[in-house]
Design an enzyme around this catalytic site. Structure first.
Site, PDB file in Angstrom:
ATOM      1  N   ASN A  10       0.868  -1.188   0.000  1.00 42.93           N
ATOM      2  CA  ASN A  10       0.000   0.000   0.000  1.00 42.93           C
ATOM      3  C   ASN A  10       0.906   1.240   0.000  1.00 42.93           C
ATOM      4  O   ASN A  10       1.591   1.532   0.984  1.00 42.93           O
ATOM      5  CB  ASN A  10      -0.890  -0.048   1.253  1.00 42.93           C
ATOM      6  CG  ASN A  10      -1.819   1.143   1.365  1.00 42.93           C
ATOM      7  OD1 ASN A  10      -1.457   2.270   1.030  1.00 42.93           O
ATOM      8  ND2 ASN A  10      -3.023   0.894   1.853  1.00 42.93           N
ATOM      9  N   ASP A  72      -0.729  -3.755  10.129  1.00 44.34           N
ATOM     10  CA  ASP A  72      -2.118  -4.126   9.850  1.00 44.34           C
ATOM     11  C   ASP A  72      -2.989  -3.084  10.545  1.00 44.34           C
ATOM     12  O   ASP A  72      -2.736  -2.723  11.698  1.00 44.34           O
ATOM     13  CB  ASP A  72      -2.468  -5.533  10.332  1.00 44.34           C
ATOM     14  CG  ASP A  72      -3.699  -6.030   9.578  1.00 44.34           C
ATOM     15  OD1 ASP A  72      -3.689  -6.011   8.335  1.00 44.34           O
ATOM     16  OD2 ASP A  72      -4.696  -6.404  10.223  1.00 44.34           O
ATOM     17  N   SER A  73      -3.938  -2.587   9.806  1.00 46.76           N
ATOM     18  CA  SER A  73      -4.701  -1.465  10.339  1.00 46.76           C
ATOM     19  C   SER A  73      -6.103  -1.459   9.748  1.00 46.76           C
ATOM     20  O   SER A  73      -6.391  -2.196   8.806  1.00 46.76           O
ATOM     21  CB  SER A  73      -3.972  -0.156  10.011  1.00 46.76           C
ATOM     22  OG  SER A  73      -3.596  -0.116   8.660  1.00 46.76           O
ATOM     23  N   PHE A 155      -6.181   8.176   2.096  1.00 46.77           N
ATOM     24  CA  PHE A 155      -6.627   6.957   1.410  1.00 46.77           C
ATOM     25  C   PHE A 155      -7.688   6.285   2.269  1.00 46.77           C
ATOM     26  O   PHE A 155      -8.032   6.778   3.345  1.00 46.77           O
ATOM     27  CB  PHE A 155      -5.439   6.024   1.156  1.00 46.77           C
ATOM     28  CG  PHE A 155      -4.868   5.379   2.402  1.00 46.77           C
ATOM     29  CD1 PHE A 155      -4.047   6.109   3.258  1.00 46.77           C
ATOM     30  CD2 PHE A 155      -5.162   4.060   2.734  1.00 46.77           C
ATOM     31  CE1 PHE A 155      -3.528   5.531   4.408  1.00 46.77           C
ATOM     32  CE2 PHE A 155      -4.637   3.465   3.887  1.00 46.77           C
ATOM     33  CZ  PHE A 155      -3.820   4.217   4.722  1.00 46.77           C
ATOM     34  N   GLY A 156      -8.168   5.144   1.793  1.00 44.82           N
ATOM     35  CA  GLY A 156      -9.112   4.333   2.576  1.00 44.82           C
ATOM     36  C   GLY A 156     -10.305   5.139   3.069  1.00 44.82           C
ATOM     37  O   GLY A 156     -10.997   5.817   2.298  1.00 44.82           O
ATOM     38  N   TYR A 157     -10.512   5.080   4.375  1.00 41.81           N
ATOM     39  CA  TYR A 157     -11.681   5.731   4.979  1.00 41.81           C
ATOM     40  C   TYR A 157     -11.388   7.170   5.425  1.00 41.81           C
ATOM     41  O   TYR A 157     -12.212   7.782   6.120  1.00 41.81           O
ATOM     42  CB  TYR A 157     -12.172   4.891   6.166  1.00 41.81           C
ATOM     43  CG  TYR A 157     -12.618   3.497   5.764  1.00 41.81           C
ATOM     44  CD1 TYR A 157     -13.924   3.243   5.378  1.00 41.81           C
ATOM     45  CD2 TYR A 157     -11.701   2.435   5.732  1.00 41.81           C
ATOM     46  CE1 TYR A 157     -14.322   1.976   4.984  1.00 41.81           C
ATOM     47  CE2 TYR A 157     -12.077   1.161   5.338  1.00 41.81           C
ATOM     48  CZ  TYR A 157     -13.395   0.940   4.965  1.00 41.81           C
ATOM     49  OH  TYR A 157     -13.780  -0.326   4.566  1.00 41.81           O
ATOM     50  N   ASP A 158     -10.242   7.722   5.048  1.00 41.79           N
ATOM     51  CA  ASP A 158      -9.875   9.079   5.490  1.00 41.79           C
ATOM     52  C   ASP A 158     -10.960  10.129   5.211  1.00 41.79           C
ATOM     53  O   ASP A 158     -11.221  10.974   6.072  1.00 41.79           O
ATOM     54  CB  ASP A 158      -8.548   9.520   4.843  1.00 41.79           C
ATOM     55  CG  ASP A 158      -7.334   8.944   5.546  1.00 41.79           C
ATOM     56  OD1 ASP A 158      -7.478   8.440   6.684  1.00 41.79           O
ATOM     57  OD2 ASP A 158      -6.237   8.975   4.968  1.00 41.79           O
ATOM     58  N   LYS A 178      -2.561  15.061   9.484  1.00 43.18           N
ATOM     59  CA  LYS A 178      -2.967  13.686   9.804  1.00 43.18           C
ATOM     60  C   LYS A 178      -1.811  12.965  10.502  1.00 43.18           C
ATOM     61  O   LYS A 178      -2.006  12.276  11.505  1.00 43.18           O
ATOM     62  CB  LYS A 178      -3.358  12.922   8.521  1.00 43.18           C
ATOM     63  CG  LYS A 178      -3.670  11.448   8.799  1.00 43.18           C
ATOM     64  CD  LYS A 178      -3.913  10.600   7.566  1.00 43.18           C
ATOM     65  CE  LYS A 178      -4.055   9.127   7.952  1.00 43.18           C
ATOM     66  NZ  LYS A 178      -4.101   8.204   6.821  1.00 43.18           N
ATOM     67  N   HIS A 183      -3.273   7.062  14.086  1.00 43.63           N
ATOM     68  CA  HIS A 183      -3.054   5.753  14.712  1.00 43.63           C
ATOM     69  C   HIS A 183      -1.682   5.198  14.319  1.00 43.63           C
ATOM     70  O   HIS A 183      -0.963   4.643  15.141  1.00 43.63           O
ATOM     71  CB  HIS A 183      -4.178   4.807  14.275  1.00 43.63           C
ATOM     72  CG  HIS A 183      -4.449   4.792  12.795  1.00 43.63           C
ATOM     73  ND1 HIS A 183      -4.606   5.943  12.058  1.00 43.63           N
ATOM     74  CD2 HIS A 183      -4.547   3.769  11.895  1.00 43.63           C
ATOM     75  CE1 HIS A 183      -4.815   5.635  10.789  1.00 43.63           C
ATOM     76  NE2 HIS A 183      -4.778   4.317  10.670  1.00 43.63           N
TER      77      HIS A 183
HETATM   78  P1  IMP Z   1      -4.629  -3.838   5.383  1.00 44.72           P
HETATM   79  O1  IMP Z   1      -3.737  -3.584   4.221  1.00 44.72           O
HETATM   80  O2  IMP Z   1      -5.276  -5.153   5.436  1.00 44.72           O
HETATM   81  O3  IMP Z   1      -3.967  -3.458   6.696  1.00 44.72           O
HETATM   82  O4  IMP Z   1      -5.850  -2.840   5.135  1.00 44.72           O
HETATM   83  C1  IMP Z   1      -6.013  -1.706   5.838  1.00 44.72           C
HETATM   84  C2  IMP Z   1      -7.269  -1.002   5.338  1.00 44.72           C
HETATM   85  O5  IMP Z   1      -7.767  -0.239   6.437  1.00 44.72           O
HETATM   86  C3  IMP Z   1      -6.965  -0.012   4.235  1.00 44.72           C
HETATM   87  O6  IMP Z   1      -7.178  -0.546   2.970  1.00 44.72           O
HETATM   88  C4  IMP Z   1      -7.933   1.117   4.544  1.00 44.72           C
HETATM   89  O7  IMP Z   1      -9.185   0.833   3.988  1.00 44.72           O
HETATM   90  C5  IMP Z   1      -8.050   1.065   6.057  1.00 44.72           C
HETATM   91  N1  IMP Z   1      -7.058   1.973   6.683  1.00 44.72           N
HETATM   92  C6  IMP Z   1      -5.977   1.638   7.430  1.00 44.72           C
HETATM   93  N2  IMP Z   1      -5.300   2.728   7.811  1.00 44.72           N
HETATM   94  C7  IMP Z   1      -5.950   3.774   7.271  1.00 44.72           C
HETATM   95  C8  IMP Z   1      -5.714   5.168   7.298  1.00 44.72           C
HETATM   96  O8  IMP Z   1      -4.727   5.698   7.843  1.00 44.72           O
HETATM   97  N3  IMP Z   1      -6.625   5.915   6.631  1.00 44.72           N
HETATM   98  C9  IMP Z   1      -7.693   5.401   5.995  1.00 44.72           C
HETATM   99  N4  IMP Z   1      -7.959   4.109   5.920  1.00 44.72           N
HETATM  100  C10 IMP Z   1      -7.084   3.290   6.561  1.00 44.72           C
END
Ligand code: IMP
Length: 199
Positions: A10, A72-73, A155-158, A178, A183
């Site tokens: 990522n 992992d997040s 990205f993601g849910y930001d 940010k 986190h």
């Molecule tokens: P992983 O690659 O399985 O750890 O997926 C983590 C997912 O959690 C990401 O694809 C995002 O959708 C979400 N995520 C984790 N960290 C963040 C962040 O800092 N901002 C927004 N979304 C996050």
């Protein structure tokens, strides 16, 4: 100098992790793009962020000489009993886009009143070397889910997450803002405080 592989594909996570770790003396930060090995596919089948981060770090540390750091997040929404949690990246389907996952979350939260829209981002970093787990480091940031996407940063849910005490979502904030409170940063600070003993 000891190499530290940031074990993520990522590019957003890579950047956030790299920015802080670059200043740690004695460490040379590398990503998959600088290695000539194809990263093995690791199935993230753990039920906790910690289990998935540890699995990724330990597996990859058997292929790589230096330190391996895995992240992992995800986001836990209280009104959804902690979902999407470890399934954050595949909330709407396997290989879902961020927009698809956001859309699903907006829909599920449609009738949730203001007071009950609380959520938290969670990050667990796992550090390993040669098949040995050296430590795990956790970070959280609490906030709420807004009713529509706001902002184009991150990205993601930001774009849906407004941290407590802030008027903007993570998607509206400049990345540096940010990165002061996220986190991932909280977990990184803990890692930085203890990595010295392994160098
Ligand atoms: P992983 O690659 O399985 O750890 O997926 C983590 C997912 O959690 C990401 O694809 C995002 O959708 C979400 N995520 C984790 N960290 C963040 C962040 O800092 N901002 C927004 N979304 C996050």
């Amino acid at each position: 100098m000891v190499n530290l592989l940031i074990a993520t594909t990522n590019k957003h996570k890579l950047k956030e992790l790299e920015i802080r770790l670059k200043s740690v003396k004695g460490l040379k930060i590398v990503g998959f793009s600088e290695l000539d090995i194809e990263p093995p596919i690791i199935v993230e089948d753990g039920t906790t962020f910690r289990a998935n981060a540890v699995k990724k770090a330990l597996t990859l540390s058997r292929y790589f000489e230096g330190f391996v750091l895995a992240d992992d997040s995800g986001i836990e929404v209280d009104a959804l009993c902690g979902k999407p949690g470890v399934r954050s990246s595949r909330f709407s389907r396997i290989n879902a886009t961020d927009a698809e996952n956001n859309k699903k979350l907006i829909k599920l939260m449609e009738n949730v009143p203001e007071k009950k829209r609380t959520a938290q981002f969670v990050c667990v970093l796992a550090l390993a070397r040669k098949g040995e787990l050296l430590g795990t480091f956790e970070g959280f940031v609490k906030g709420r889910i807004v009713d529509k996407r706001k902002g184009k940063n991150g990205f993601g849910y930001d774009p849906l997450f407004q941290p407590d005490g802030c008027k903007m979502t993570f998607g509206e904030m400049p990345p540096a803002s940010k990165n002061k409170i996220s986190h991932r940063t909280e977990a990184l600070k803990k890692l930085e405080a203890s990595i010295g003993k392994y160098l």
